[in-house]
Structure formats: C-alpha cells, structure tokens
Scaffold this motif. Structure first.
Motif, PDB file in Angstrom:
ATOM      1  N   ILE A  88       0.837  -1.202   0.000  1.00 54.50           N
ATOM      2  CA  ILE A  88       0.000   0.000   0.000  1.00 54.50           C
ATOM      3  C   ILE A  88       0.875   1.256   0.000  1.00 54.50           C
ATOM      4  N   GLY A 128      -7.066  -0.636  -4.209  1.00 57.68           N
ATOM      5  CA  GLY A 128      -6.731   0.583  -3.489  1.00 57.68           C
ATOM      6  C   GLY A 128      -7.108   1.776  -4.348  1.00 57.68           C
ATOM      7  N   ILE A 132      -9.278   1.149   0.845  1.00 57.16           N
ATOM      8  CA  ILE A 132      -8.984  -0.261   0.546  1.00 57.16           C
ATOM      9  C   ILE A 132     -10.301  -1.033   0.545  1.00 57.16           C
TER      10      ILE A 132
END
Length: 656
Positions: free
Chosen positions: A144, A200, A224
């Motif tokens: 991420i 994402g 997310i």
C-alpha cells in the motif's frame, strides 16, 4: 421424446438467450436459500470487539454472530435471503438492525481507510488506518505504501487520482456475516469480488510547502476495498479528500461513521449513500440486467437541503478517452485481452496507466477477464520478480507502469502499449501502424502499440469511421464511450454465443435424472465437436466481421479466460442438475418407500436427504423454497415412522 433439463442459454454476462420458439422475456430469478434471523439486542462489551485477537474467544457477541450465521444456513427456516439482506438495506429501521455489530455496514463496502505520508527517514509510511481494528499484514502495508505514491519521474503536482490492485495475504479470516455472500451471487460475473485481491483507490496531493524540510507536502488518502467499483470510490474521494487534507483525523472518523450507516451493496436496488452532507445515488448492476444498458438516475435536491448526486455507473471508466491514444488498434487490443496475452501499458502517470488497464479489462465485458491485472505496478511490488523474470515466458497479466526502468526490464514482453498524456480528443487521431518491438527502447518512445501480433479478424473500418466522425462533430466523450462499449459488447457476444450453445448441449437428458441414483454427469467438452458446430451456428449469424474465427477460437480455448468461463458454466450446470435431482426426490413418496425397506436403508436415506439440504444451502443451489420445505417434511415424516430410539438420534444428527 426425451427432453433436456431447461438450462437457459446465456450470454457471458448471464443474459438468457431465447431458444427456438421461446419468448425473449427474461426468466424469473431462482429463489434464494431460506434463512431464519433472530433479532437480539446488542450491548457493547467491556473491551471493544475490534481490539480482540483473531484467535481469542470473542465472548457472547462472537457466539451471537455464530448463531446468526448458523441460522442463515438452516434450510428449514421461513425467511428468505432477501430478508437477511434487508437487515443491512434499511438503516433507519431499528428492528432490522439489532442483529448487526458495529462496523458491519462499513465492512460491506470498505476494508479500511489509510493515510500514507512521506517521511524523510523512512520514506513512504502508513500514518493512519481507520477503523483502528482493521487488520493489514506487514506485506500488505508495504504494498500500500509504495502503490499509493506516483513514481518520482511522474511529476504529479497538485491532486492526482488513480487506483491499484494487490494480492491479499493468505490465511485471512472473513469477519463479515455470511449472508453478505448472497449479494455477490446476484452480481454480473465481471463484478464479483475476487477473495485473493484488494483494490486501493488513491487521492494523492503534492503541493509546495516551504515549512517542510523537503519543500513539498506529499500525502495520499487511500480506500482499501474488495469491491471493483472504480467510479463510485473515485467520486467519493473527490468529495472527502480535499476537506480531509484541511481537517485531518477527526474528519476521517466522521467519514467512516457515515459509511457505517450505508445500506448494504445490494445489486439491483437504488441506493442512497450519504457522505459528509452529500447523498450519492446509484444502482449496482445484477446478472439479470441486459448487458449494455444503464438505468438513468435523476439528480434531485432533498427536502433537508442535502444534495443528491446521481452516479451513472459504479464501475465503468471513460472508455473512449482511455483508448483515444491507440484509437486505430482497438480491435487488435480486444483480441489480445480476450486471449489473455501478456500486456504492458507504459504511461506518464498512475492516473493514465490505471484507467487504461481498467479500460482494457472491461473491453471483453460481459466476459470476465480471468487473469491478473495491475492498474498501477511498481518496482517495489511484492510480485515484481515473479512478473519480470526472463527465465520463463511472460505470464498472462496486464500491467500498468510509469517507471522508465520498465522499458528495459519488460523489453522481452510480446505486447506493449505506450501512451502519452490522455486528454479530451479535440482532433481526429492520425493513422498509426503497429510498431515493431525492437523500436521500443525507452519510455520516451513515441506513443503507439508495439507488437508482432497478427490479428485473426479483419479490421472493422465502420467503428473507426463512426468514432472519427464523432470527434469531427465534437460529440461528447461520454457518447463516444457508449458507442465504443456497445461495439465491444456486440463483438464479445458474437464470439461467446456459439460456445454457450454448445456447452448447453452437454447437459444430460431429463429422463436421465432419477431420484434413486446420483445426478448424471455433464458430457465432456470436445474441441473438435465444438468446431463442427461453427459452420452452421458460428459467429457469422450475429457479426459481419470476416477473418479466421476458427483460429481465434482455437487460441481462446487454450487461454485462462476460457478456463475461467467454462469452470463457471460447468458449476452452474452441475448445480442445476443437483437442483433437478432434489425436485425429483420431492416428487417421490418417500414415506411409502421407507415402509418397504429395512431400518438400516431408511436411516441411510434420511442421512443422505439431510446432506442434500445442507448442500443446497452451502452451494446456494437454484432450488425453490417450497422444494426445500417439502423435502424437510418428507424427512420428518420418515423419522416419525421409526422407533423412538432412532428418532432421538436422527433428530439430533445434521442439525448443527
């Protein structure tokens, strides 16, 4: 004469195809499995549930959730799955909400919200995860972090939006109530959640700030989710991100609180989603929708002065805008995506790369793209080595990249799309030939398609002329996208309908289904037999395109997209056979049969029937509620005719 079970022909998106002499009206959807819901008041435990470890005993609340899920699986209940989904659908009805735990509504839409900032010593770092109980592994956090920031060469000053996709860590436990799986069943196949991946959705801001050592403010707000609703979450971020950067964490908490009041994502319903003073109005498609149609939602002002914003779609991207840089190669790109060929999109920024990859994946809709795809991929991705190795052939995957390093690393890939800045087309694109791969040396190479692929089908000049005329007449890009999407849809359906017809013929005859034998098996798929059907019932019936259709089918039958499509149809037809077998059992006089057989045989029958009921619920077989009730009645009648000691044992068996 012998008849086949009435399995409908379907186009790839689930639309039924009328048989000869039949009406084209859509068939009624199968009744959902039966569920029973007991409403109980929720009282917060001393320690918040989200702070407990996964392995720990969650106490009475966890027990209540387990009981709730068990009841939802009980095939003997009286309430349908729609009633269960309605518990989430009606946020203002307190009686329906009592069986939900905090954050259940939030979890139906999002896994968590992250804030990723830049630290001079650590680099990118996750600063905030909300709600605090959300679980992310270290590997997921690392992915991420790197995927939430554009590569340094992109030079994205100001605000930038894009999306990425990454693998979930294995062994994750599902925290949401099991009845939400029912909602996924009603979605078109291309919108179903993939349990192995997260999306994402990023809103990145980079502005000059002299008060910071680096001279720039760099931060990303990231949603997310397991849901591929690109347009919805992009719109949501536009609403909340600018204000978040001004107000920080308290605002983020309020946003998550709003999401936790949203109705559940039920396909087919008009949903109103409040978010910080604005109500987003939308509809999630169902598998029963006719592909290519979108209900029109009207904007309106609410009585309480909240603004209602109608979203025309939850998942679609601006198809024409994305394909404009490679305007003359859309048909070849459709073939490459259909066949699951390795594709790289080299773009100047994550926004362009992610939108182009999503446009490519959607161009074979309503067929599902079954290989991996990464709208934005970096050299720090955990699958970087796996996807860039030269020791084996490139995998079936579509990558969107922006780092110049990939121009060298992925030189051995067979198909590369190089695009420049995507802008609204104001002039007719110039005719550009497919370029040779050896001419692609750097990311600064001219935009175009670099490939040695020779298309199977002849080029369709009509769609090119139609879109060119639209550019000359300054037709809105939304209208151009509608034309392009319809073209791809008709092309895909013309290709897939002959396969649907042939696969439907693999169903056994109706007379082969006997209540006293196991359900018959589907006949094996034969490539040669299928090819023979194309002469009279091939794509020429619905498409005027000429070319080597046979060669295209042979290549497709070896692809991951065929494997995924056939497995899905195989599962659907097998479930139909199981459902017909259940109906055949219900139509027999089972009590009379048991009276003529020994107790051992009768007990064996009862256990098998109970397993059938459990299977019907577990696999969500397309069985009517009345059929399940009738079978349960048969079981009870047989048990009551047995001696008392056997009754006690059988009544306890298979009820948990």
């Amino acid at each position: 004469s012998a008849t086949r079970p009435p399995v409908p022909l379907r186009a790839a998106g689930g639309r039924c195809l009328p048989r000869s002499g039949e009406s084209s009206a859509p068939a009624s959807p199968p009744s959902p499995p039966v569920m029973v819901w007991t409403l109980r008041l929720w009282s917060p435990p001393a320690v918040p549930a989200w702070t407990l470890p996964v392995q720990a005993d969650p106490g009475p609340e966890g027990a209540r959730r387990r009981r709730c899920c068990r009841r939802s699986r009980d095939p003997r209940g009286g309430a349908g799955a729609e009633d269960a989904a309605a518990a989430l659908a009606e946020p203002d009805d307190p009686d329906r909400c009592l069986s939900l735990l905090p954050w259940d509504r939030f979890s139906a839409w999002l896994h968590c919200v992250c804030v990723v900032g830049f630290d001079l010593e650590l680099g990118q770092a996750v600063e905030v995860i909300y709600p605090p109980h959300s679980k992310l592994t270290d590997k997921e956090k690392t992915n991420i972090c790197y995927l939430s920031f554009p590569d340094s060469n992109s030079g994205c000053l100001g605000d930038t939006q894009f999306c990425f996709r990454f693998r979930r860590s294995p062994g994750r436990k599902v925290s949401l109530c099991c009845f939400l799986d029912q909602l996924d069943r009603d979605l078109p196949v291309y919108l179903k959640k993939d349990p192995a991946y997260y999306y994402g959705y990023v809103y990145f801001r980079q502005v000059r700030d002299k008060s910071l050592k680096r001279g720039y403010f760099q931060k990303s707000l990231v949603l997310i989710s397991k849901l591929p609703y690109v347009h919805l979450f992009r719109t949501m971020l536009k609403q909340i991100a600018p204000e978040y950067f001004e107000k920080s964490e308290a605002f983020l908490e309020a946003v998550c609180s709003d999401v936790d009041r949203w109705p559940s994502p039920i396909p087919g319903k008009i949903l109103h989603l409040p978010i910080m003073g604005v109500i987003m109005k939308l509809r999630i498609p169902t598998y029963r929708d006719k592909p290519g149609t979108t209900p029109i939602l009207q904007n309106m002002h609410q009585a309480d002065a909240q603004i209602s914003m109608a979203l025309p779609t939850v998942h679609e991207v601006d198809l024409f805008r994305c394909f404009c840089p490679v305007f003359f190669h859309i048909q070849m790109l459709w073939e490459l995506v259909l066949l699951g060929e390795p594709l790289v999109v080299m773009a100047p920024s994550p926004s362009e790369s992610s939108e182009t990859v999503l446009a490519l994946v959607s161009c074979i809709s309503p067929l599902k793209y079954c290989s991996d795809f990464r709208p934005y991929f970096t050299i720090h991705d955990s699958e970087f080595k796996e996807y860039t190795t030269r020791t084996q052939a490139p995998p079936s995957v579509i990558l969107g990249v922006t780092n110049p390093f990939f121009a060298k690393t992925l030189q051995h890939w067979p198909h590369i799309i190089r695009i420049g800045d995507i802008k609204l087309p104001g002039e007719v694109p110039k005719q550009v030939k497919v370029k040779k791969l050896k001419n692609l040396k750097t990311l600064d190479s001219k935009p175009g398609v670099y490939s040695s692929y020779k298309p199977y089908l002849n080029k369709d000049e009509e769609i090119v002329k139609q879109l060119q005329k639209g550019v000359q007449q300054k037709r809105p890009t939304e209208a151009q996208s509608v034309i392009l999407r319809r073209y791809f849809l008709e092309l895909t359906e013309s290709f897939i309908i002959p396969l649907e017809r042939y696969v439907a013929s693999l169903m056994p005859l109706q007379k082969c289904i006997s209540p006293w034998k196991s359900p018959p098996q589907l006949r094996q798929f034969s490539q040669d037999d299928f090819m023979k059907t194309l002469e009279k019932a091939g794509p020429q019936l619905t498409s005027g395109l000429k070319g080597d259709w046979i060669g295209l089918y042979r290549h497709f039958l070896k692809s991951p997209n065929f494997d995924g499509w056939f497995r899905s149809r195989q599962k659907e037809m097998t479930q139909k056979l199981e459902a017909l077998h259940l109906e055949a059992l219900c139509n027999e006089n089972l009590v009379f049969w048991s009276q003529k057989h020994s107790e051992v045989e009768t007990v064996d029958l009862v256990l098998k029937l109970k397993n059938k009921l459990l299977q019907a619920d577990r696999e969500q077989l397309p069985v009517k509620t009345d059929t399940l009730k009738k079978l349960q009645t048969h079981i009870n009648d047989i048990i009551l005719a047995l001696p008392d000691d056997l009754q006690d044992i059988l009544l306890k068996t298979g009820t948990t």
